[in-house]
Scaffold this active site. Sequence first.
Site, short mmCIF file in Angstrom:
data_model
loop_
_atom_site.label_atom_id
_atom_site.label_comp_id
_atom_site.label_asym_id
_atom_site.label_seq_id
_atom_site.Cartn_x
_atom_site.Cartn_y
_atom_site.Cartn_z
N CYS A 167 0.85 -1.19 0.00
CA CYS A 167 0.00 0.00 0.00
C CYS A 167 0.89 1.24 0.00
CB CYS A 167 -0.90 0.00 1.23
SG CYS A 167 -1.84 1.54 1.42
N ASP A 174 -0.45 -5.94 0.40
CA ASP A 174 -1.73 -6.30 -0.19
C ASP A 174 -1.52 -7.60 -0.96
OD1 ASP A 174 -3.27 -4.06 0.65
OD2 ASP A 174 -2.36 -2.84 -0.92
N HIS A 206 -4.33 -1.11 -5.60
CA HIS A 206 -4.82 -2.29 -6.31
C HIS A 206 -5.05 -2.01 -7.80
CE1 HIS A 206 -6.89 -3.22 -2.20
NE2 HIS A 206 -5.65 -3.69 -2.20
N GLU A 207 -5.85 -0.96 -8.05
CA GLU A 207 -6.27 -0.67 -9.42
C GLU A 207 -5.08 -0.36 -10.31
OE1 GLU A 207 -9.15 1.03 -6.35
OE2 GLU A 207 -7.01 1.14 -6.74
#
Length: 261
Positions: A167, A174, A206-207
């Site tokens: 992160c 993550d 994430h994206e």
Amino acid sequence: MKGPLGKKVAAPKKFDPKVLFPISRSEQRKGVVDKTDITTIKGDDVWNIHELLWIDKNNNSHNNELSISLNCTSKNTVESKSMKLFLGSLVHKKFKNISEVKNVIKRHIEAVAKSKIKIGKIYTKQNATECSIKVSSRTKPLKESSYTASKRRNFKTYVFKAFRSLCPVTNQPDIADIYIIADLNAQNKEDISEYLGSFFEKNGFHERCVEEIFLELKRKKYFIKSIEGYFERRGGIEVFSMISPLSMIAIFLQRLSASSR
């Protein structure tokens, strides 16, 4: 970055849509994804909500599961911790039924994302051939594919398990499974394994990670149909991103309209 991520935040004591925190996609993509790249892909960010607690007008409590999908072309995405806080605050409001709950969720998230969302059933993982990820402590560029597939491409679904990134706000890991639908030979799978392993100590939301992986595979001439990143559940919410190329017709029409201005 302001907002609840990386901070100790108390659970809301009242229904509070103001806790929803937007993340600008253009800011998130800086240095990795350019405007031209975005016009050639389609996809969604999906939150699997496993613990949606709400109370009806008769003070009966209910627990439902649903998914929230936001298109990758939206102006903003929503920070996941703020999503959890917002959904947790629903218990401080009374609802007629689950339809009313969904309408309230939809209205407030769309206001923050500046885009429409879809609410549906829990999104489930696909059956796939399992592949390992070879961890590297340094950034390893993806090798260009030399594989020449036949005209009848043999697309299969592969899952590269135990992907890790960090992160960018908290520096906490993550963990995800990366699903790739592609026509790959043995060398392709080995090179992708090493490339994904280089994210082990890399910071990224994430994206952004999923978009970066997809676009890099396309640039290096891999026969990729789509990528899905399933990130592990936190606080009753799973997050994953799905990316695939637009159809060639859609790409052509976009380029045509842009060049005719």
